[in-house]
Design a protein around this motif. Structure first.
Motif, PDB file in Angstrom:
ATOM      1  N   TYR A 127       0.837  -1.211   0.000  1.00 40.10           N
ATOM      2  CA  TYR A 127       0.000   0.000   0.000  1.00 40.10           C
ATOM      3  C   TYR A 127       0.869   1.258   0.000  1.00 40.10           C
ATOM      4  O   TYR A 127       0.574   2.229  -0.700  1.00 40.10           O
ATOM      5  N   HIS A 128       1.938   1.242   0.790  1.00 42.44           N
ATOM      6  CA  HIS A 128       2.778   2.437   0.946  1.00 42.44           C
ATOM      7  C   HIS A 128       4.037   2.410   0.074  1.00 42.44           C
ATOM      8  O   HIS A 128       4.893   3.279   0.205  1.00 42.44           O
ATOM      9  N   ALA A 129       4.172   1.400  -0.782  1.00 41.05           N
ATOM     10  CA  ALA A 129       5.411   1.242  -1.562  1.00 41.05           C
ATOM     11  C   ALA A 129       5.568   2.364  -2.580  1.00 41.05           C
ATOM     12  O   ALA A 129       4.630   3.112  -2.878  1.00 41.05           O
ATOM     13  N   MET A 130       6.775   2.445  -3.142  1.00 39.46           N
ATOM     14  CA  MET A 130       7.051   3.448  -4.167  1.00 39.46           C
ATOM     15  C   MET A 130       6.112   3.249  -5.357  1.00 39.46           C
ATOM     16  O   MET A 130       5.808   2.120  -5.738  1.00 39.46           O
ATOM     17  N   ASP A 131       5.664   4.349  -5.926  1.00 40.72           N
ATOM     18  CA  ASP A 131       4.807   4.272  -7.107  1.00 40.72           C
ATOM     19  C   ASP A 131       5.666   3.990  -8.339  1.00 40.72           C
ATOM     20  O   ASP A 131       6.780   4.490  -8.443  1.00 40.72           O
TER      21      ASP A 131
ATOM     22  N   ARG B  13       0.441  -3.589  -5.745  1.00 41.89           N
ATOM     23  CA  ARG B  13      -0.402  -2.399  -5.891  1.00 41.89           C
ATOM     24  C   ARG B  13      -0.028  -1.676  -7.181  1.00 41.89           C
ATOM     25  O   ARG B  13       0.784  -0.763  -7.189  1.00 41.89           O
TER      26      ARG B  13
ATOM     27  N   LEU C 259      -3.822   2.326  -7.183  1.00 43.24           N
ATOM     28  CA  LEU C 259      -4.104   2.748  -5.806  1.00 43.24           C
ATOM     29  C   LEU C 259      -4.584   1.606  -4.921  1.00 43.24           C
ATOM     30  O   LEU C 259      -4.566   1.710  -3.705  1.00 43.24           O
TER      31      LEU C 259
END
Ligand SMILES: [Fe+2]
Lengths: 316, 254
Positions: B122-126, B193, B196
């Motif tokens: 969820y919080h990983a690098m895009d 992910r 989003l």
């Protein structure tokens, strides 16, 4: 360009507003960069509703530590919402009040975050939360001594230097006092403001809670502060408990609506601070967005009445 | 006057049987321990709640009371070492695996691993996905193919469990009925992910083994050899098609 909802009365920007010499109105604007309006804490459960509805609030506040992640929805929504609203970043993990040196890694994370989402304001607490490499996830109290005052001032200096900006320091809600304390909290805060040039985040709920908890008068507490250095106000709800002697012990829960007594104290505080950005702080039992916006509106109305009063007062 | 209160606080905060640290008082002369309990409660409860929000399926599998007791035990040795709570709890699945009172639920640790992977994804690098064209070009050069390295999306995490951790998790999202889950069935999944939303993508054993090789940085040639060693039924084309279609692939290099 930001397209912030224009809640700041236009009169403030007119020559009449400019020439209002009331010191309470003029002084905060020198360092307060949040719009003089009411804001709410930004919670993930409200991301989409905020974007869909764009309610008329002046700013959003987030806890810095929640956004110290690489990517994902938090950054996505914060970026999009920051296009519409001013942003206050509120740190809960620097441990400025602690006796240990500040965590360099954490300072770096903060610099990275503030570069990514340059906020209209950054604030932190007069409290500590880490010790010997452990993080306690609470705002813990410190003894108010000359020795500690020196350390806290060094910490504030260090943060302001690293972030290249003036920060606001928030008065804590406390439940115990230290026998070693030799300086009243208000004097301690005043000295930090004086020596470091930082501003104050006046949490009116914290004032109320602490004063009940320590048998103090909350109006006296506020008037003992350098109120012209208040750059933001916090309003929140508390819960009730009792101490070992059966005396009321209020707990800064951020889990309830703002209490009437705190609204009254807020109105009093505004007389001393002048109109200043005000946050409805809610971190637990988070209600639907319209409820928070409603509370913000109530603060907004009190703020606007102070703007009117300040303008109507004769020039000194 | 050199002694500062932080060390005393730490002891008393984490040990509810202790009274408040020395040097505290209340204006009305009341015992400061009751007041100090507010801090104790804030610290312990807020950290337990942080674990509950990351490991909500584990909490439902064992019940709130058991979970809180287990989390409290965990905190004795594993206080967070920084203020970023999204990264607090990385050692909780391993702790659960060793936690004697939970030994009758051997699938619990892997369920926790899946939940941890979801929060990290969820919080990983895009990052954008690998395009089909780019992969096509690489696949059309057979002489270079064995040296090709395919890296996975930064949010990708692989779970390979001896138990039905994936189905147990899915049942608690109301995606499948719990009554249909056989906990003793080994399962594998890719947690990802691409945009989003975090996705949990079930994989067969061969595809999971191949994906593990890619995550380990093996070349395509080595990854296929290694996978075929243990899974003779491995279908490279199907595996690549699935990973490409789910946007699990990131960049190519040689
Ligand atoms: Fe506050």
């Amino acid at each position: 360009m930001k397209t912030q909802p224009n809640l700041v009365p236009t009169r403030l920007a007119t020559p009449a507003g400019e020439t209002a010499a009331h010191h309470n109105l003029k002084a905060p604007s020198r360092f307060n960069t949040l719009p003089v309006s009411a804001g709410i804490g930004l919670k993930p459960e409200h991301y989409q509703a905020l974007l869909d509805q764009l309610p008329e609030i002046g700013f959003l506040e987030v806890h810095a530590e929640n956004y110290m992640v690489a990517g994902g929805p938090y950054h996505h929504y914060l970026s999009r919402l920051h296009e519409h609203y001013a942003l206050s970043i509120h740190g809960v993990g620097l441990s400025i009040g602690g006796d240990a040196p500040l965590d360099e890694h954490h300072l770096s994370r903060l610099v990275t975050l503030l570069d990514r989402h340059p906020p209209e304001r950054f604030s932190e607490h007069l409290a500590w939360s880490s010790h010997s490499g452990e993080f306690f996830n609470d705002l813990l109290p410190l003894p108010y001594t000359e020795e500690r005052l020196k350390i806290v001032c060094e910490h504030v200096d260090q943060v302001q230097t690293r972030l290249k900006r003036q920060i606001l320091l928030e008065n804590p809600a406390t439940y115990v006092q230290f026998a070693a304390s030799s300086i009243p909290e208000t004097e301690f805060l005043s000295a930090v403001v004086e020596r470091t040039g930082c501003g104050l985040l006046l949490d009116v709920n914290n004032v109320y809670v602490s004063c009940i908890n320590h048998g103090l008068n909350s109006r006296d507490y506020i008037s003992a502060l350098p109120c012209n250095r208040v750059g933001e106000i916090h309003l929140a709800g508390f819960s009730r408990d009792t101490d070992a002697a059966g005396a009321p012990l209020l707990i800064d829960s951020h889990g309830a609506p703002v209490a009437d007594a705190v609204w009254n104290l807020y109105a009093y505080a505004l007389e001393l601070t002048g109109p200043v950005a005000t946050l409805i702080e809610r971190d637990n039992n988070i209600p639907p967005l319209p409820i928070l916006v409603g509370e913000a509106l109530r603060a907004q109305n009190l703020l606007l009445s102070r703007v009117d009063a300040a303008i109507e007062e004769p020039m000194l | 006057m050199n002694r500062t209160p932080e060390a005393d606080f730490r002891q008393a905060l984490l040990n509810p049987e202790l009274s408040a640290p020395a040097g505290l008082w209340a204006w009305n002369g009341s015992d400061p321990t009751t007041r100090f309990d507010v801090y104790r409660n804030n610290v312990i409860v807020s950290l337990i709640e942080a674990l509950e929000s990351t490991f909500s399926v584990v909490q439902r599998l064992v019940g709130e009371q058991f979970f809180r007791a287990m989390a409290r035990e965990y905190l004795r040795e594993h206080m967070p070492n920084h203020p970023v709570l999204a990264r607090f709890g990385d050692s909780f699945p391993g702790f659960i695996a060793e936690f004697e009172p939970a030994s009758s639920l051997p699938y619990l640790a892997d369920t926790a691993r899946l939940e941890w992977a979801r929060v990290q994804a969820y919080h990983a690098m895009d990052a954008g996905p690998l395009s089909a064209e780019t992969l096509q070009v690489a696949l059309s050069e057979p002489e270079r193919l064995p040296q090709l390295r395919i890296s996975l999306h930064p949010s990708a995490h692989l779970l390979r469990s001896q138990y039905a951790a994936v189905s147990l998790w899915a049942a608690h999202q109301d995606l499948i009925p719990l009554s249909q889950v056989d906990p003793w069935q080994p399962e594998q999944a890719l947690i990802l992910r691409p945009q989003l939303e975090v996705e949990v993508i079930p994989l067969d054993r061969a595809t999971a083994a191949f994906t593990a090789c890619l995550i380990d940085g093996l070349t395509l040639g080595a990854a296929v050899d290694e996978t075929l060693n243990t899974h003779s039924d491995f279908d490279l084309n199907a595996a690549l098609a699935l990973l490409l279609q789910r946007q699990a692939l990131h960049v190519l290099s040689y």
